[in-house]
Design a protein around this motif. Structure first.
Motif, PDB file in Angstrom:
ATOM      1  N   THR A  12     -32.808  20.818 -14.848  1.00 53.45           N
ATOM      2  CA  THR A  12     -32.606  20.759 -16.296  1.00 53.45           C
ATOM      3  C   THR A  12     -31.139  20.905 -16.675  1.00 53.45           C
ATOM      4  OG1 THR A  12     -34.829  21.609 -16.768  1.00 53.45           O
ATOM      5  CG2 THR A  12     -33.182  21.839 -18.507  1.00 53.45           C
ATOM      6  N   GLY A  13     -30.457  21.901 -16.117  1.00 51.39           N
ATOM      7  CA  GLY A  13     -29.080  22.164 -16.508  1.00 51.39           C
ATOM      8  C   GLY A  13     -28.167  20.967 -16.303  1.00 51.39           C
ATOM      9  N   ARG A  14     -28.217  20.385 -15.137  1.00 51.68           N
ATOM     10  CA  ARG A  14     -27.379  19.229 -14.834  1.00 51.68           C
ATOM     11  C   ARG A  14     -27.689  18.055 -15.757  1.00 51.68           C
ATOM     12  NH1 ARG A  14     -23.088  18.915 -10.913  1.00 51.68           N
ATOM     13  NH2 ARG A  14     -23.248  20.859  -9.770  1.00 51.68           N
ATOM     14  N   ARG A  24     -21.886  25.212 -21.446  1.00 51.50           N
ATOM     15  CA  ARG A  24     -20.703  25.929 -20.982  1.00 51.50           C
ATOM     16  C   ARG A  24     -21.148  27.249 -20.371  1.00 51.50           C
ATOM     17  NH1 ARG A  24     -20.091  26.994 -26.812  1.00 51.50           N
ATOM     18  NH2 ARG A  24     -20.768  29.170 -27.139  1.00 51.50           N
ATOM     19  N   GLN A  25     -20.210  27.882 -19.692  1.00 52.37           N
ATOM     20  CA  GLN A  25     -20.445  29.239 -19.238  1.00 52.37           C
ATOM     21  C   GLN A  25     -20.129  30.199 -20.383  1.00 52.37           C
ATOM     22  OE1 GLN A  25     -22.197  30.114 -17.014  1.00 52.37           O
ATOM     23  NE2 GLN A  25     -21.249  30.199 -15.005  1.00 52.37           N
ATOM     24  N   PRO A  26     -20.783  31.340 -20.474  1.00 53.42           N
ATOM     25  CA  PRO A  26     -21.797  31.834 -19.535  1.00 53.42           C
ATOM     26  C   PRO A  26     -23.228  31.407 -19.872  1.00 53.42           C
ATOM     27  CG  PRO A  26     -21.323  33.539 -21.124  1.00 53.42           C
ATOM     28  CD  PRO A  26     -20.423  32.370 -21.476  1.00 53.42           C
ATOM     29  N   GLU A  27     -23.426  30.730 -20.994  1.00 48.28           N
ATOM     30  CA  GLU A  27     -24.801  30.466 -21.444  1.00 48.28           C
ATOM     31  C   GLU A  27     -25.539  29.450 -20.578  1.00 48.28           C
ATOM     32  OE1 GLU A  27     -22.129  30.217 -23.367  1.00 48.28           O
ATOM     33  OE2 GLU A  27     -22.349  31.469 -25.153  1.00 48.28           O
ATOM     34  N   TRP A  28     -24.792  28.501 -19.994  1.00 45.20           N
ATOM     35  CA  TRP A  28     -25.366  27.483 -19.124  1.00 45.20           C
ATOM     36  C   TRP A  28     -26.440  26.691 -19.865  1.00 45.20           C
ATOM     37  CZ3 TRP A  28     -22.638  26.255 -15.107  1.00 45.20           C
ATOM     38  CH2 TRP A  28     -23.172  25.439 -14.083  1.00 45.20           C
ATOM     39  N   SER A  29     -27.593  26.463 -19.266  1.00 46.45           N
ATOM     40  CA  SER A  29     -28.615  25.627 -19.896  1.00 46.45           C
ATOM     41  C   SER A  29     -29.229  26.263 -21.139  1.00 46.45           C
ATOM     42  CB  SER A  29     -29.722  25.294 -18.894  1.00 46.45           C
ATOM     43  OG  SER A  29     -30.310  26.464 -18.376  1.00 46.45           O
ATOM     44  N   TYR A  60     -34.768  29.295 -17.635  1.00 46.01           N
ATOM     45  CA  TYR A  60     -34.140  29.859 -16.445  1.00 46.01           C
ATOM     46  C   TYR A  60     -32.921  30.711 -16.781  1.00 46.01           C
ATOM     47  CZ  TYR A  60     -32.608  30.081 -11.562  1.00 46.01           C
ATOM     48  OH  TYR A  60     -32.256  30.518 -10.310  1.00 46.01           O
ATOM     49  N   ALA A  61     -32.130  30.277 -17.770  1.00 46.27           N
ATOM     50  CA  ALA A  61     -30.901  31.006 -18.117  1.00 46.27           C
ATOM     51  C   ALA A  61     -31.096  31.977 -19.277  1.00 46.27           C
ATOM     52  CB  ALA A  61     -29.783  30.020 -18.452  1.00 46.27           C
ATOM     53  N   LEU A  62     -32.335  32.199 -19.691  1.00 45.72           N
ATOM     54  CA  LEU A  62     -32.597  33.131 -20.786  1.00 45.72           C
ATOM     55  C   LEU A  62     -32.677  34.555 -20.263  1.00 45.72           C
ATOM     56  CD1 LEU A  62     -35.143  31.262 -23.076  1.00 45.72           C
ATOM     57  CD2 LEU A  62     -32.693  31.618 -23.418  1.00 45.72           C
ATOM     58  N   ALA A 247     -24.408  32.900  -9.306  1.00 41.07           N
ATOM     59  CA  ALA A 247     -25.308  31.920  -9.895  1.00 41.07           C
ATOM     60  C   ALA A 247     -24.623  31.143 -11.010  1.00 41.07           C
ATOM     61  CB  ALA A 247     -26.541  32.630 -10.455  1.00 41.07           C
ATOM     62  N   ASN A 248     -24.649  29.814 -10.895  1.00 43.31           N
ATOM     63  CA  ASN A 248     -24.135  28.944 -11.937  1.00 43.31           C
ATOM     64  C   ASN A 248     -22.725  29.316 -12.377  1.00 43.31           C
ATOM     65  OD1 ASN A 248     -26.612  27.683 -11.869  1.00 43.31           O
ATOM     66  ND2 ASN A 248     -27.445  28.823 -13.579  1.00 43.31           N
ATOM     67  N   SER A 249     -21.888  29.719 -11.435  1.00 44.02           N
ATOM     68  CA  SER A 249     -20.518  30.084 -11.770  1.00 44.02           C
ATOM     69  C   SER A 249     -19.687  28.862 -12.101  1.00 44.02           C
ATOM     70  CB  SER A 249     -19.874  30.860 -10.619  1.00 44.02           C
ATOM     71  OG  SER A 249     -19.866  30.090  -9.433  1.00 44.02           O
ATOM     72  N   GLU A 250     -20.105  27.705 -11.606  1.00 41.10           N
ATOM     73  CA  GLU A 250     -19.440  26.449 -11.890  1.00 41.10           C
ATOM     74  C   GLU A 250     -20.381  25.319 -11.505  1.00 41.10           C
ATOM     75  OE1 GLU A 250     -15.998  26.205  -9.463  1.00 41.10           O
ATOM     76  OE2 GLU A 250     -17.073  26.508  -7.586  1.00 41.10           O
ATOM     77  N   LEU A 251     -20.019  24.096 -11.914  1.00 33.66           N
ATOM     78  CA  LEU A 251     -20.818  22.950 -11.512  1.00 33.66           C
ATOM     79  C   LEU A 251     -20.499  22.612 -10.062  1.00 33.66           C
ATOM     80  CD1 LEU A 251     -20.655  20.649 -14.653  1.00 33.66           C
ATOM     81  CD2 LEU A 251     -22.695  21.715 -13.686  1.00 33.66           C
ATOM     82  N   SER A 252     -21.424  22.909  -9.182  1.00 35.66           N
ATOM     83  CA  SER A 252     -21.222  22.658  -7.764  1.00 35.66           C
ATOM     84  C   SER A 252     -21.224  21.158  -7.498  1.00 35.66           C
ATOM     85  CB  SER A 252     -22.327  23.325  -6.942  1.00 35.66           C
ATOM     86  OG  SER A 252     -22.325  24.724  -7.157  1.00 35.66           O
ATOM     87  N   PRO A 253     -20.555  20.717  -6.430  1.00 37.97           N
ATOM     88  CA  PRO A 253     -20.534  19.282  -6.119  1.00 37.97           C
ATOM     89  C   PRO A 253     -21.916  18.778  -5.733  1.00 37.97           C
ATOM     90  CG  PRO A 253     -19.575  20.575  -4.337  1.00 37.97           C
ATOM     91  CD  PRO A 253     -19.766  21.519  -5.481  1.00 37.97           C
ATOM     92  N   ILE A 254     -22.131  17.496  -5.969  1.00 37.35           N
ATOM     93  CA  ILE A 254     -23.405  16.854  -5.654  1.00 37.35           C
ATOM     94  C   ILE A 254     -23.216  15.934  -4.453  1.00 37.35           C
ATOM     95  CG2 ILE A 254     -25.156  15.234  -6.485  1.00 37.35           C
ATOM     96  CD1 ILE A 254     -25.295  17.964  -7.802  1.00 37.35           C
ATOM     97  N   ARG A 255     -24.131  15.977  -3.518  1.00 33.75           N
ATOM     98  CA  ARG A 255     -24.062  15.152  -2.319  1.00 33.75           C
ATOM     99  C   ARG A 255     -24.261  13.676  -2.659  1.00 33.75           C
ATOM    100  NH1 ARG A 255     -28.142  17.983   1.832  1.00 33.75           N
ATOM    101  NH2 ARG A 255     -28.105  15.823   2.595  1.00 33.75           N
ATOM    102  N   ALA A 256     -23.384  12.839  -2.153  1.00 33.13           N
ATOM    103  CA  ALA A 256     -23.443  11.407  -2.441  1.00 33.13           C
ATOM    104  C   ALA A 256     -24.630  10.727  -1.756  1.00 33.13           C
ATOM    105  CB  ALA A 256     -22.143  10.739  -2.011  1.00 33.13           C
ATOM    106  N   ASP A 257     -25.122  11.338  -0.665  1.00 34.87           N
ATOM    107  CA  ASP A 257     -26.195  10.679   0.082  1.00 34.87           C
ATOM    108  C   ASP A 257     -27.573  10.860  -0.539  1.00 34.87           C
ATOM    109  OD1 ASP A 257     -25.869  13.450   0.850  1.00 34.87           O
ATOM    110  OD2 ASP A 257     -27.343  13.077   2.436  1.00 34.87           O
TER     111      ASP A 257
END
Length: 298
Positions: A12-14, A24-29, A60-62, A247-257
């Motif tokens: 959902t967040g992504r 945005r942080q810290p609220e996230w989704s 999840y972020a509530l 947890a959710n400290s930043e947008l982690s990279p996504i695998r291209a494969d």
């Protein structure tokens, strides 16, 4: 075990961020629930249109970790109720049958069994459960990193009379047993716990796709092929997460494969190993869920 495959939604967040929702942080989704609930509805609809049989509340972020202690105290019930209602409305408007899963998060932080504090988690979970209950069909206690968290969720949801799905996050750094939770406890122990508390499903989520098949095999070895407890998987698209990850400290990279087709190939193997619930977690979007619907259940 049933042969019918249930398709879950994806992350959902992504997806909120990708659609331009307040994010945005810290609220996230959770920020979209506060400032743009129409985006949450749009994400739910996208997953339903992709073929999901189950959509998960955006709760999840509530937790105070994300929205702050004061806001949780003053608005936690309202926001959780809103999350439940948004999902319910989309499910009820669908042309096919859609269930709503009530997300119960790891209150003290994802991937961090060392931070689990049951006394702190109990009142927060009670708020979420009470506010979500009118609009959910079952509970999804997700991204659990320890058995203690799962036991607490089982105890607190039991009075609602609604089925409980337990979903654990796994060690996926390649240096440890692929059938271990992030606490070091085994998947076998998780399966025994699922039996003990009467869970309707045992799932594994928010870990790399490569570790899921071994977990399914370990769980099935305990539950047996004819168990009424479903086994499920919804992996993420992240590289391995560090043991001290925040947890959710930043947008982690996504695998291209992990294209929709690549993810569906993993899911086909999970299905062959004994999983009957398939979906996606962080970084897995509606296009991936559509590929599961057309490729795995066809």
């Amino acid at each position: 075990m049933t042969n019918t495959i249930l398709i879950l939604d994806g992350g959902t967040g992504r997806e909120l961020a990708r659609r331009g929702a307040p994010f945005r942080q810290p609220e996230w989704s959770a920020l979209a629930l506060i400032e743009g609930p129409q985006f949450v509805s749009a994400v739910h609809r996208a997953y339903v249109e992709a073929g999901a049989d189950v959509i998960t509340t955006n709760s999840y972020a509530l937790v105070p970790f994300h929205i702050g202690v004061e806001r949780f105290a003053s608005e936690g019930v309202l926001l959780a109720a809103r999350a439940g209602q948004l999902a319910r409305d989309v499910a009820d408007a669908s042309s096919h049958s859609v269930r709503v899963a009530g997300s119960l998060p790891p209150v003290c932080g994802s991937y961090r069994p060392d931070l689990v504090d049951l006394d702190r988690a109990r009142p927060i979970l009670n708020v979420l459960i009470g506010a979500l209950a009118p609009n959910v069909d079952h509970w999804l206690a997700e991204t659990l990193s320890s058995l203690a968290e799962a036991r607490l969720c089982a105890m607190l949801t039991a009075p609602t009379g609604k089925a409980l799905w337990l979903s654990f996050t796994l060690e996926d750094d390649g240096a440890t047993d692929a059938s271990a939770l992030r606490s070091g406890e085994s998947v076998a122990e998780a399966a025994y716990l699922a039996q003990e508390v009467g869970a309707a499903a045992l799932l594994f989520n928010c870990s790399q796709p490569e570790v899921m098949e071994a977990a399914i095999s370990s769980a099935r070895a305990i539950l047996g092929a004819q168990s009424a407890i479903r086994i499920g998987v919804y992996a993420n698209a992240f590289p391995p997460m560090a043991a001290d990850a925040k947890a959710n400290s930043e947008l982690s990279p996504i695998r291209a494969d992990l294209t929709p087709e690549g993810y569906a190939r993993f899911a086909a193997a999970w299905c062959a190993a004994g999983a009957s619930i398939l979906g996606g977690c962080c970084g897995i979007g509606p296009e991936h869920i559509a590929a599961l619907r057309t490729g795995v259940t066809a």
